[in-house]
Design an enzyme around this catalytic site. Structure first.
Site, PDB file in Angstrom:
ATOM      1  N   SER A 179      -2.460 -49.163   8.146  1.00  0.00           N
ATOM      2  CA  SER A 179      -3.077 -48.275   7.365  1.00  0.00           C
ATOM      3  C   SER A 179      -3.474 -46.912   8.168  1.00  0.00           C
ATOM      4  O   SER A 179      -2.687 -46.141   8.321  1.00  0.00           O
ATOM      5  CB  SER A 179      -4.331 -48.742   6.724  1.00  0.00           C
ATOM      6  OG  SER A 179      -4.748 -47.869   5.736  1.00  0.00           O
ATOM      7  N   ASP A 234       5.449 -37.983  15.383  1.00  0.00           N
ATOM      8  CA  ASP A 234       6.289 -37.150  14.776  1.00  0.00           C
ATOM      9  C   ASP A 234       6.085 -35.684  15.385  1.00  0.00           C
ATOM     10  O   ASP A 234       7.140 -34.826  15.203  1.00  0.00           O
ATOM     11  CB  ASP A 234       6.033 -37.028  13.449  1.00  0.00           C
ATOM     12  CG  ASP A 234       6.796 -38.496  12.476  1.00  0.00           C
ATOM     13  OD1 ASP A 234       7.439 -39.256  13.295  1.00  0.00           O
ATOM     14  OD2 ASP A 234       6.900 -38.555  11.544  1.00  0.00           O
ATOM     15  N   LYS A 294       1.515 -50.737   6.296  1.00  0.00           N
ATOM     16  CA  LYS A 294       0.556 -50.420   4.856  1.00  0.00           C
ATOM     17  C   LYS A 294       0.472 -49.027   4.723  1.00  0.00           C
ATOM     18  O   LYS A 294       0.094 -48.216   5.358  1.00  0.00           O
ATOM     19  CB  LYS A 294      -0.805 -51.279   4.853  1.00  0.00           C
ATOM     20  CG  LYS A 294      -1.520 -50.755   3.708  1.00  0.00           C
ATOM     21  CD  LYS A 294      -3.023 -51.341   3.991  1.00  0.00           C
ATOM     22  CE  LYS A 294      -3.793 -51.397   2.479  1.00  0.00           C
ATOM     23  NZ  LYS A 294      -4.250 -50.031   2.363  1.00  0.00           N
TER      24      LYS A 294
END
Length: 411
Positions: free
Chosen positions: A310, A321, A335
């Site tokens: 999460s 990224d 999730k």
């Protein structure tokens, strides 16, 4: 002629009034129990991520359920549970007043129980462990992410909702509960846990002296609670004063928590860049950005495993990224759905899936997880061995920080 038109006009007005009255009277006549069910229906109707409502006529379902006898609060809660179960989304659920208070405590204070974060596997419907809270009875018993809980005190979990299972595991300090677990390969084991007070200390920070005079700031983030961003900021400032020249951020077995806490913590490490994209049911993409000066630009490695879930995945994905950090460990839990909490008029609450999220490179995490840059499989260790020579994943992170290219890239 004028009187005739007047009579026709009055008749038309009366017809409209009577029609409106006939249409409005059922709503006005709703009982208190029916109004509570309708309140839940309206929130889901307005906010739920899937505008097909699992390919069903959502209005028809409301009309069907509201006509059933709702003579007391338990019958109403049962009707609400039936309505929400039709969405086939374990994360959209009704929370009775005591369950709602417990959920609010778990993101801001402490609770009493065994210290397990759990979820329902969306494919099998089985009760699954996300992570054991650091220092909890569950962690001390060796319960691992993705263990499946088959029984609680001999009662099959197949018959329980997520919150009912959590309620059975909570209880007064000093009492015990027995869990029957299945692990990879269907190995069945039974553990008896003694409930204790679970302190939700979100941040542990230490300065580690590693070979070559390296000073590594080791930060273990256990949960994204309301006070986690401030505590992590204080930890980084303290480690900077102590001379830390690189960092390891440990997100292993961190089941997540507050989305906003994850975003704020990402901003502590990033000068700029997208942190996460959110996609609602209209397909509208929103984003959260980093803007401002990071607390440190020192090299950073993030530890992840199957219990990283999460908000932890939001943070890990943002740092990966944006090329701010290398990820080491195992693929994360997967999730990628966002829930909002809504207060209901009777003191209960409603958790509703309102959006999904994507990493800055538009990777959908839900059910897929994030693959680390360097895969290092988990090997069981004791709690006091985390972040030491016995911790293979930690040692891989230290070795990576000694790589000149990592240091140069961070600089």
């Amino acid at each position: 002629m004028q009187n005739r038109f007047l009579r026709v006009g009055i008749s038309a007005i009366l017809s409209v009034i009577l029609a409106l009255g006939g249409w409005a009277s059922p709503a006005a006549a709703l009982s208190e129990e029916q109004r509570l069910l309708a309140e839940v229906w309206r929130i889901v109707n307005h906010s739920y991520v899937d505008d097909t409502f699992n390919h069903q006529n959502w209005w028809h379902l409301r009309e069907k359920l509201i006509k059933q006898p709702l003579n007391n609060r338990e019958q109403t809660y049962g009707a609400i549970a039936k309505m929400l179960s039709s969405l086939d989304d374990p994360f959209t659920r009704h929370l009775k007043p005591d369950q709602y208070r417990s959920l609010q405590v778990s993101t801001s204070g402490e609770l009493t129980g065994v210290g397990l974060q759990i979820a329902l596997d969306e494919k099998t419907g089985e009760l699954q462990v996300i992570a054991a809270i650091a220092g909890s009875p569950a962690e001390q018993a060796g319960i691992q992410p993705q263990d499946r809980i088959k029984e609680i005190d001999g009662f099959s979990t197949a018959q329980l909702t997520l919150d009912e299972a959590a309620a059975r595991m909570r209880g007064p300090r000093g009492t015990s509960v027995s869990l029957t677990l299945a692990r990879d390969g269907e190995q069945i084991t039974q553990v008896r846990l003694v409930r204790d007070r679970i302190a939700l200390n979100p941040v542990l920070a230490e300065l580690h002296s590693e070979p070559g005079d390296a000073k590594v700031g080791y930060i273990r983030l256990n949960q994204f609670s309301a006070n986690a961003p401030a505590e992590l900021a204080h930890a980084v400032a303290r480690l900077e004063q102590q001379g830390a020249d690189s960092y390891i951020l440990d997100l292993r077995n961190n089941p997540g928590g507050l989305l906003q806490a994850g975003i704020e913590i990402a901003r502590l490490w990033l000068d700029e860049g997208t942190i996460v994209y959110t996609v609602n049911r209209q397909g509208v993409i929103g984003s959260f950005e980093a803007s401002g000066e990071a607390l440190t630009r020192d090299p950073l490695v993030v530890l992840v495993n199957r219990g990283t879930a999460s908000a932890s995945e939001i943070l890990a994905g943002a740092l990966q990224d944006n090329h701010r950090a290398q990820l080491v460990g195992e693929k994360t839990f997967g999730k990628g759905l966002i829930q909002s909490l809504f207060d209901l008029s009777d003191g209960s609450g409603l958790a509703v899936t309102v959006a999904k999220y994507e990493t800055p490179k538009h990777h959908d995490i839900n059910k897929l997880g994030i693959m680390p840059d360097q895969v290092v499989n988990f090997e069981p260790i004791k709690r006091d061995q985390i972040g030491t020579d016995a911790d293979r994943q930690y040692q891989a992170a230290v070795k990576l920080l000694r790589n000149p290219s990592i240091v140069a890239h961070a600089g």
